[in-house]
Design a protein around this motif. Structure first.
Motif, PDB file in Angstrom:
ATOM      1  N   ASP A   1       1.001  -1.182   0.170  1.00  0.00           N
ATOM      2  CA  ASP A   1       0.129  -0.124   0.052  1.00  0.00           C
ATOM      3  C   ASP A   1       1.006   1.255   0.180  1.00  0.00           C
ATOM      4  OD1 ASP A   1      -1.930  -1.592   0.096  1.00  0.00           O
ATOM      5  OD2 ASP A   1      -2.362  -1.577   2.002  1.00  0.00           O
ATOM      6  N   SER A   2       2.214   1.391   0.900  1.00  0.00           N
ATOM      7  CA  SER A   2       2.959   3.029   0.823  1.00  0.00           C
ATOM      8  C   SER A   2       3.897   2.967  -0.170  1.00  0.00           C
ATOM      9  CB  SER A   2       4.043   2.459   1.812  1.00  0.00           C
ATOM     10  OG  SER A   2       2.701   2.133   3.183  1.00  0.00           O
ATOM     11  N   LEU A   3       4.315   1.233  -0.873  1.00  0.00           N
ATOM     12  CA  LEU A   3       4.501   1.823  -2.636  1.00  0.00           C
ATOM     13  C   LEU A   3       3.620   2.251  -3.617  1.00  0.00           C
ATOM     14  CD1 LEU A   3       7.034   0.838  -4.040  1.00  0.00           C
ATOM     15  CD2 LEU A   3       6.101  -1.414  -4.762  1.00  0.00           C
ATOM     16  N   LYS A   4       2.408   1.687  -3.502  1.00  0.00           N
ATOM     17  CA  LYS A   4       1.214   2.622  -4.668  1.00  0.00           C
ATOM     18  C   LYS A   4       1.405   4.060  -4.431  1.00  0.00           C
ATOM     19  CE  LYS A   4      -0.758  -2.329  -5.193  1.00  0.00           C
ATOM     20  NZ  LYS A   4      -2.141  -2.568  -4.426  1.00  0.00           N
ATOM     21  N   SER A   5       0.984   4.246  -3.011  1.00  0.00           N
ATOM     22  CA  SER A   5       0.949   5.826  -2.659  1.00  0.00           C
ATOM     23  C   SER A   5       2.363   6.250  -2.909  1.00  0.00           C
ATOM     24  CB  SER A   5       0.556   5.824  -1.081  1.00  0.00           C
ATOM     25  OG  SER A   5      -0.547   5.313  -0.616  1.00  0.00           O
ATOM     26  N   ALA A   6       3.504   6.184  -3.134  1.00  0.00           N
ATOM     27  CA  ALA A   6       4.538   6.612  -3.181  1.00  0.00           C
ATOM     28  C   ALA A   6       4.741   6.756  -4.126  1.00  0.00           C
ATOM     29  CB  ALA A   6       5.815   6.115  -2.081  1.00  0.00           C
ATOM     30  N   ASN A   7       4.043   6.019  -5.461  1.00  0.00           N
ATOM     31  CA  ASN A   7       4.277   5.595  -7.016  1.00  0.00           C
ATOM     32  C   ASN A   7       3.160   6.624  -7.808  1.00  0.00           C
ATOM     33  OD1 ASN A   7       6.547   3.865  -7.067  1.00  0.00           O
ATOM     34  ND2 ASN A   7       4.844   2.141  -7.531  1.00  0.00           N
ATOM     35  N   LYS A   8       2.381   6.565  -6.782  1.00  0.00           N
ATOM     36  CA  LYS A   8       0.867   7.368  -7.380  1.00  0.00           C
ATOM     37  C   LYS A   8       2.064   9.329  -7.037  1.00  0.00           C
ATOM     38  CE  LYS A   8      -3.885   9.592  -6.956  1.00  0.00           C
ATOM     39  NZ  LYS A   8      -4.815   8.328  -6.297  1.00  0.00           N
ATOM     40  N   VAL A   9       2.528   9.831  -5.698  1.00  0.00           N
ATOM     41  CA  VAL A   9       2.852  10.367  -5.301  1.00  0.00           C
ATOM     42  C   VAL A   9       3.421  11.551  -6.415  1.00  0.00           C
ATOM     43  CG1 VAL A   9       4.678  11.970  -3.835  1.00  0.00           C
ATOM     44  CG2 VAL A   9       2.374  10.843  -2.765  1.00  0.00           C
ATOM     45  N   ARG A  10       4.715  10.395  -6.831  1.00  0.00           N
ATOM     46  CA  ARG A  10       5.783  10.451  -7.874  1.00  0.00           C
ATOM     47  C   ARG A  10       5.372  10.672  -9.251  1.00  0.00           C
ATOM     48  NH1 ARG A  10       8.159   5.487  -5.028  1.00  0.00           N
ATOM     49  NH2 ARG A  10      10.410   6.320  -3.819  1.00  0.00           N
ATOM     50  N   ASP A  11       4.477  10.396  -9.896  1.00  0.00           N
ATOM     51  CA  ASP A  11       3.151  10.350 -10.732  1.00  0.00           C
ATOM     52  C   ASP A  11       3.283  11.986 -11.262  1.00  0.00           C
ATOM     53  OD1 ASP A  11       4.534   8.012 -11.621  1.00  0.00           O
ATOM     54  OD2 ASP A  11       2.479   7.247 -11.316  1.00  0.00           O
ATOM     55  N   ARG A  12       2.441  12.514 -10.203  1.00  0.00           N
ATOM     56  CA  ARG A  12       1.654  13.793  -9.401  1.00  0.00           C
ATOM     57  C   ARG A  12       3.017  14.819  -9.812  1.00  0.00           C
ATOM     58  NH1 ARG A  12      -1.570  11.074 -10.918  1.00  0.00           N
ATOM     59  NH2 ARG A  12      -4.256  10.274  -9.800  1.00  0.00           N
ATOM     60  N   ILE A  13       3.649  14.068  -9.221  1.00  0.00           N
ATOM     61  CA  ILE A  13       5.081  15.233  -9.353  1.00  0.00           C
ATOM     62  C   ILE A  13       5.625  15.576 -10.656  1.00  0.00           C
ATOM     63  CG2 ILE A  13       7.550  15.979  -8.161  1.00  0.00           C
ATOM     64  CD1 ILE A  13       6.189  14.274  -5.998  1.00  0.00           C
ATOM     65  N   GLU A  14       5.554  13.964 -11.105  1.00  0.00           N
ATOM     66  CA  GLU A  14       6.584  14.180 -12.734  1.00  0.00           C
ATOM     67  C   GLU A  14       5.462  15.329 -13.792  1.00  0.00           C
ATOM     68  OE1 GLU A  14       7.591  11.283 -16.367  1.00  0.00           O
ATOM     69  OE2 GLU A  14       7.473  10.514 -14.122  1.00  0.00           O
ATOM     70  N   ALA A  15       4.549  14.744 -12.997  1.00  0.00           N
ATOM     71  CA  ALA A  15       2.910  15.862 -14.087  1.00  0.00           C
ATOM     72  C   ALA A  15       3.318  17.227 -14.087  1.00  0.00           C
ATOM     73  CB  ALA A  15       1.469  15.181 -14.006  1.00  0.00           C
ATOM     74  N   VAL A  16       3.234  17.365 -12.908  1.00  0.00           N
ATOM     75  CA  VAL A  16       2.734  19.209 -12.061  1.00  0.00           C
ATOM     76  C   VAL A  16       4.227  19.646 -13.254  1.00  0.00           C
ATOM     77  CG1 VAL A  16       4.255  20.767 -11.347  1.00  0.00           C
ATOM     78  CG2 VAL A  16       2.239  18.327 -10.410  1.00  0.00           C
ATOM     79  N   GLU A  17       5.806  19.048 -12.947  1.00  0.00           N
ATOM     80  CA  GLU A  17       7.078  19.513 -13.686  1.00  0.00           C
ATOM     81  C   GLU A  17       6.352  19.600 -15.134  1.00  0.00           C
ATOM     82  OE1 GLU A  17      10.549  18.410 -10.835  1.00  0.00           O
ATOM     83  OE2 GLU A  17       9.371  16.412 -12.135  1.00  0.00           O
ATOM     84  N   ASP A  18       6.123  18.602 -16.151  1.00  0.00           N
ATOM     85  CA  ASP A  18       5.635  19.033 -17.393  1.00  0.00           C
ATOM     86  C   ASP A  18       4.969  20.141 -17.864  1.00  0.00           C
ATOM     87  OD1 ASP A  18       5.779  16.619 -20.273  1.00  0.00           O
ATOM     88  OD2 ASP A  18       3.927  17.268 -19.880  1.00  0.00           O
ATOM     89  N   VAL A  19       3.651  20.024 -16.946  1.00  0.00           N
ATOM     90  CA  VAL A  19       3.184  21.277 -17.586  1.00  0.00           C
ATOM     91  C   VAL A  19       3.867  22.393 -17.393  1.00  0.00           C
ATOM     92  CG1 VAL A  19       1.524  21.207 -15.916  1.00  0.00           C
ATOM     93  CG2 VAL A  19       0.429  22.609 -18.156  1.00  0.00           C
ATOM     94  N   SER A  20       4.481  22.653 -15.952  1.00  0.00           N
ATOM     95  CA  SER A  20       5.676  23.776 -16.064  1.00  0.00           C
ATOM     96  C   SER A  20       6.144  24.150 -16.729  1.00  0.00           C
ATOM     97  CB  SER A  20       5.814  23.963 -14.515  1.00  0.00           C
ATOM     98  OG  SER A  20       6.822  22.397 -14.420  1.00  0.00           O
TER      99      SER A  20
END
Length: 222
Positions: free
Chosen positions: A95-114
């Protein structure tokens, strides 16, 4: 016969599917261009993605807290079978690993559009005829970049804080998997103090990042 409502619903679904396909294909520029045709600018997408990153960190914060409690429960319930103990901490780690990967994906998406937003903003400064308006826009660009730089730095701090916690969780899962005995549980108990400190530090960083995300969103909406 399709009614107008049905046709509108089908169109909306197809549009959403098309946009999803663009994102999954990695063609960000095409996705942003398509969204702009529907009246959604890059700044709007950035705000939405910062909100998504904030929410993913909030969810991960609760997941890591819950996982720590699960690890503690394994130590505190001596009557539970060793296999059951292993299953508990294995699920908590997953569960922790899935949540961590989701956080990383969301941060990457922020960087892409910024990156796309700031590049466009910079390029369009040369289109101004009015020096006054150009200078105002340049000042706002610099201010936004500064706010964003602080925000993304905070988000990456969260990323780094997740790693030692995940590594500690994984170590315990692996050790207990291959050593289903009381000694393995004792080893987990010995490590729990450091794991708890790491989780506490992670939670503090997440809360700071969540607060800064809120501030960034509010500033953009003003």
């Amino acid at each position: 016969m399709f009614t107008e409502t049905t046709q509108a619903s089908v169109f909306t679904r197809l549009t959403g599917l098309f946009c999803l396909m663009l994102v999954l294909s990695g063609c960000s520029s095409m996705y942003y261009s398509t969204m702009e045709k529907f009246g959604v600018e890059k700044r709007d997408i950035l705000v939405d993605r910062v909100g998504d990153a904030r929410d993913s960190q909030s969810d991960a914060r609760e997941t890591f807290r819950s996982s720590l409690e699960q690890f503690q429960s394994v130590v505190d319930t001596p009557d539970t079978t060793l296999q059951e103990k292993y299953n508990v901490i294995s699920d908590a780690y997953d569960d922790s690993l899935k949540s961590a990967n989701k956080v990383r994906d969301r941060i990457e998406a922020v960087e892409d559009v910024s990156e796309a937003l700031f590049d466009e903003w910079e390029d369009e400064l040369d289109l101004y005829e009015s020096a006054s308006l150009r200078n105002t826009s340049k000042r706002r660009l610099d201010e936004t970049r500064k706010l964003y730089s602080s925000l993304i730095t905070r988000m990456h701090q969260v990323e780094k804080r997740m790693d030692p916690v995940l590594e500690a969780f994984e170590d315990q899962v692996l050790f207990l998997k291959h050593n289903l005995n009381a000694q393995a549980i004792g080893s987990l108990e010995d490590e729990l103090g450091q794991i708890r400190q790491d989780v506490d530090s992670l939670v503090r960083d997440m809360e700071a990042s969540i607060a800064e995300s809120e501030s960034f969103i509010q500033r953009f909406r003003e």
